[in-house]
Design a protein around this motif. Structure first.
Motif, PDB file in Angstrom:
ATOM      1  N   SER A 145      43.319  41.025  13.565  1.00  0.00           N
ATOM      2  CA  SER A 145      42.523  40.685  14.601  1.00  0.00           C
ATOM      3  C   SER A 145      43.418  41.340  15.693  1.00  0.00           C
ATOM      4  O   SER A 145      42.878  41.897  16.725  1.00  0.00           O
ATOM      5  CB  SER A 145      42.613  39.078  14.978  1.00  0.00           C
ATOM      6  OG  SER A 145      43.874  38.522  14.639  1.00  0.00           O
ATOM      7  N   TRP A 146      44.747  41.400  15.757  1.00  0.00           N
ATOM      8  CA  TRP A 146      45.767  42.318  16.712  1.00  0.00           C
ATOM      9  C   TRP A 146      45.275  43.530  16.569  1.00  0.00           C
ATOM     10  O   TRP A 146      45.270  44.217  17.812  1.00  0.00           O
ATOM     11  CB  TRP A 146      47.188  42.084  16.453  1.00  0.00           C
ATOM     12  CG  TRP A 146      48.004  42.615  17.619  1.00  0.00           C
ATOM     13  CD1 TRP A 146      48.622  43.977  17.191  1.00  0.00           C
ATOM     14  CD2 TRP A 146      48.108  42.344  18.787  1.00  0.00           C
ATOM     15  NE1 TRP A 146      49.377  44.280  18.289  1.00  0.00           N
ATOM     16  CE2 TRP A 146      49.056  43.251  19.404  1.00  0.00           C
ATOM     17  CE3 TRP A 146      47.801  41.338  19.400  1.00  0.00           C
ATOM     18  CZ2 TRP A 146      49.564  42.924  20.711  1.00  0.00           C
ATOM     19  CZ3 TRP A 146      48.112  41.308  20.944  1.00  0.00           C
ATOM     20  CH2 TRP A 146      49.183  42.180  21.359  1.00  0.00           C
ATOM     21  N   THR A 147      45.045  44.230  15.567  1.00  0.00           N
ATOM     22  CA  THR A 147      44.628  45.612  15.425  1.00  0.00           C
ATOM     23  C   THR A 147      43.459  46.141  16.075  1.00  0.00           C
ATOM     24  O   THR A 147      42.982  46.934  16.968  1.00  0.00           O
ATOM     25  CB  THR A 147      44.485  46.019  14.104  1.00  0.00           C
ATOM     26  OG1 THR A 147      45.768  45.719  13.405  1.00  0.00           O
ATOM     27  CG2 THR A 147      44.282  47.539  14.028  1.00  0.00           C
ATOM     28  N   VAL A 148      42.196  44.854  15.930  1.00  0.00           N
ATOM     29  CA  VAL A 148      41.174  44.892  16.270  1.00  0.00           C
ATOM     30  C   VAL A 148      41.091  45.014  18.079  1.00  0.00           C
ATOM     31  O   VAL A 148      40.409  45.620  18.697  1.00  0.00           O
ATOM     32  CB  VAL A 148      40.101  43.877  15.831  1.00  0.00           C
ATOM     33  CG1 VAL A 148      38.812  43.684  16.693  1.00  0.00           C
ATOM     34  CG2 VAL A 148      39.618  44.227  14.460  1.00  0.00           C
ATOM     35  N   VAL A 149      42.060  44.117  18.388  1.00  0.00           N
ATOM     36  CA  VAL A 149      42.086  43.558  19.804  1.00  0.00           C
ATOM     37  C   VAL A 149      42.698  45.199  20.598  1.00  0.00           C
ATOM     38  O   VAL A 149      42.276  45.293  21.690  1.00  0.00           O
ATOM     39  CB  VAL A 149      43.136  42.484  20.025  1.00  0.00           C
ATOM     40  CG1 VAL A 149      43.469  42.429  21.625  1.00  0.00           C
ATOM     41  CG2 VAL A 149      42.117  41.256  19.900  1.00  0.00           C
ATOM     42  N   GLN A 150      43.618  45.487  19.953  1.00  0.00           N
ATOM     43  CA  GLN A 150      44.235  47.014  20.427  1.00  0.00           C
ATOM     44  C   GLN A 150      43.235  48.089  20.411  1.00  0.00           C
ATOM     45  O   GLN A 150      43.256  48.799  21.379  1.00  0.00           O
ATOM     46  CB  GLN A 150      45.344  47.330  19.775  1.00  0.00           C
ATOM     47  CG  GLN A 150      46.800  46.313  19.965  1.00  0.00           C
ATOM     48  CD  GLN A 150      47.050  46.406  21.244  1.00  0.00           C
ATOM     49  OE1 GLN A 150      47.076  47.241  22.093  1.00  0.00           O
ATOM     50  NE2 GLN A 150      47.378  45.031  21.827  1.00  0.00           N
ATOM     51  N   ALA A 151      42.314  48.052  19.428  1.00  0.00           N
ATOM     52  CA  ALA A 151      41.292  49.261  19.326  1.00  0.00           C
ATOM     53  C   ALA A 151      40.316  49.141  20.378  1.00  0.00           C
ATOM     54  O   ALA A 151      39.915  50.005  21.112  1.00  0.00           O
ATOM     55  CB  ALA A 151      40.842  49.312  17.887  1.00  0.00           C
ATOM     56  N   LEU A 152      40.019  47.766  20.742  1.00  0.00           N
ATOM     57  CA  LEU A 152      38.993  47.420  21.782  1.00  0.00           C
ATOM     58  C   LEU A 152      39.543  47.732  23.012  1.00  0.00           C
ATOM     59  O   LEU A 152      38.953  48.223  24.098  1.00  0.00           O
ATOM     60  CB  LEU A 152      38.500  45.970  21.703  1.00  0.00           C
ATOM     61  CG  LEU A 152      37.537  45.626  20.553  1.00  0.00           C
ATOM     62  CD1 LEU A 152      37.291  44.316  20.636  1.00  0.00           C
ATOM     63  CD2 LEU A 152      36.299  46.427  20.465  1.00  0.00           C
ATOM     64  N   ALA A 153      40.794  47.504  23.369  1.00  0.00           N
ATOM     65  CA  ALA A 153      41.405  47.742  24.452  1.00  0.00           C
ATOM     66  C   ALA A 153      41.448  49.310  24.840  1.00  0.00           C
ATOM     67  O   ALA A 153      41.422  49.741  26.037  1.00  0.00           O
ATOM     68  CB  ALA A 153      42.894  47.346  24.573  1.00  0.00           C
ATOM     69  N   ASP A 154      41.875  49.985  23.777  1.00  0.00           N
ATOM     70  CA  ASP A 154      41.676  51.437  24.008  1.00  0.00           C
ATOM     71  C   ASP A 154      40.461  52.126  24.151  1.00  0.00           C
ATOM     72  O   ASP A 154      40.324  53.064  24.858  1.00  0.00           O
ATOM     73  CB  ASP A 154      42.399  52.148  22.664  1.00  0.00           C
ATOM     74  CG  ASP A 154      43.892  51.982  22.702  1.00  0.00           C
ATOM     75  OD1 ASP A 154      44.430  51.526  23.604  1.00  0.00           O
ATOM     76  OD2 ASP A 154      44.390  52.186  21.468  1.00  0.00           O
ATOM     77  N   SER A 155      39.360  51.435  23.892  1.00  0.00           N
ATOM     78  CA  SER A 155      38.311  52.057  23.789  1.00  0.00           C
ATOM     79  C   SER A 155      37.189  51.608  25.352  1.00  0.00           C
ATOM     80  O   SER A 155      36.230  51.946  25.551  1.00  0.00           O
ATOM     81  CB  SER A 155      37.001  51.469  22.842  1.00  0.00           C
ATOM     82  OG  SER A 155      36.842  50.215  23.003  1.00  0.00           O
ATOM     83  N   GLY A 156      37.943  50.765  25.926  1.00  0.00           N
ATOM     84  CA  GLY A 156      37.546  50.266  27.288  1.00  0.00           C
ATOM     85  C   GLY A 156      36.620  48.938  27.120  1.00  0.00           C
ATOM     86  O   GLY A 156      36.289  48.489  28.093  1.00  0.00           O
ATOM     87  N   LEU A 157      36.336  48.340  25.826  1.00  0.00           N
ATOM     88  CA  LEU A 157      35.832  47.104  25.752  1.00  0.00           C
ATOM     89  C   LEU A 157      36.639  46.026  26.052  1.00  0.00           C
ATOM     90  O   LEU A 157      37.846  46.176  25.911  1.00  0.00           O
ATOM     91  CB  LEU A 157      35.016  47.026  24.376  1.00  0.00           C
ATOM     92  CG  LEU A 157      33.981  48.082  24.220  1.00  0.00           C
ATOM     93  CD1 LEU A 157      33.670  48.201  22.606  1.00  0.00           C
ATOM     94  CD2 LEU A 157      32.768  48.015  25.112  1.00  0.00           C
ATOM     95  N   PRO A 158      36.339  44.926  26.394  1.00  0.00           N
ATOM     96  CA  PRO A 158      37.110  43.904  26.620  1.00  0.00           C
ATOM     97  C   PRO A 158      37.723  43.090  25.365  1.00  0.00           C
ATOM     98  O   PRO A 158      36.852  42.988  24.246  1.00  0.00           O
ATOM     99  CB  PRO A 158      36.176  42.746  27.082  1.00  0.00           C
ATOM    100  CG  PRO A 158      34.737  43.013  26.945  1.00  0.00           C
ATOM    101  CD  PRO A 158      34.804  44.758  26.659  1.00  0.00           C
ATOM    102  N   GLY A 159      39.077  43.096  25.341  1.00  0.00           N
ATOM    103  CA  GLY A 159      39.507  42.829  23.965  1.00  0.00           C
ATOM    104  C   GLY A 159      39.402  41.285  23.743  1.00  0.00           C
ATOM    105  O   GLY A 159      39.155  41.016  22.275  1.00  0.00           O
ATOM    106  N   TRP A 160      39.530  40.574  24.660  1.00  0.00           N
ATOM    107  CA  TRP A 160      39.601  38.797  24.481  1.00  0.00           C
ATOM    108  C   TRP A 160      38.109  38.406  24.816  1.00  0.00           C
ATOM    109  O   TRP A 160      37.729  37.456  24.563  1.00  0.00           O
ATOM    110  CB  TRP A 160      40.479  38.376  24.939  1.00  0.00           C
ATOM    111  CG  TRP A 160      41.973  38.803  24.983  1.00  0.00           C
ATOM    112  CD1 TRP A 160      42.847  39.401  25.576  1.00  0.00           C
ATOM    113  CD2 TRP A 160      42.665  38.579  23.430  1.00  0.00           C
ATOM    114  NE1 TRP A 160      43.911  39.474  24.994  1.00  0.00           N
ATOM    115  CE2 TRP A 160      44.068  39.206  23.905  1.00  0.00           C
ATOM    116  CE3 TRP A 160      42.325  37.986  22.458  1.00  0.00           C
ATOM    117  CZ2 TRP A 160      44.823  39.107  22.768  1.00  0.00           C
ATOM    118  CZ3 TRP A 160      43.320  37.685  21.402  1.00  0.00           C
ATOM    119  CH2 TRP A 160      44.468  38.453  21.690  1.00  0.00           C
TER     120      TRP A 160
END
Length: 65
Positions: free
Chosen positions: A50-65
């Motif tokens: 889940s930490w990896t997914v959150v970091q990937a979403l943060a780099d793509s501009g999508l909201p992580g949480w």
């Protein structure tokens, strides 16, 4: 007051995770009378995934949480 409510929720979430892991240990020990430490490993795999997914979403501009 807002921070207090958030900390109460954080404590309940963390406590429920501890309770689920403890329940898993208790059930496995009660059935086979052997402690199996794989529960903590599975919990960490889920946390790191889940930490990896959150970091990937943060780099793509999508909201992580």
């Amino acid at each position: 007051m807002d921070i207090f409510v958030q900390q109460i929720i954080n404590g309940l979430v963390l406590g429920s995770m501890y309770a689920l892991v403890a329940l898993g240990y208790t059930m496995v020990y009660g059935i086979i009378s052997l402690i199996n430490f794989a529960h903590g490993e599975i919990l960490m795999v889920g946390a790191l995934t889940s930490w990896t997914v959150v970091q990937a979403l943060a780099d793509s501009g999508l909201p992580g949480w």
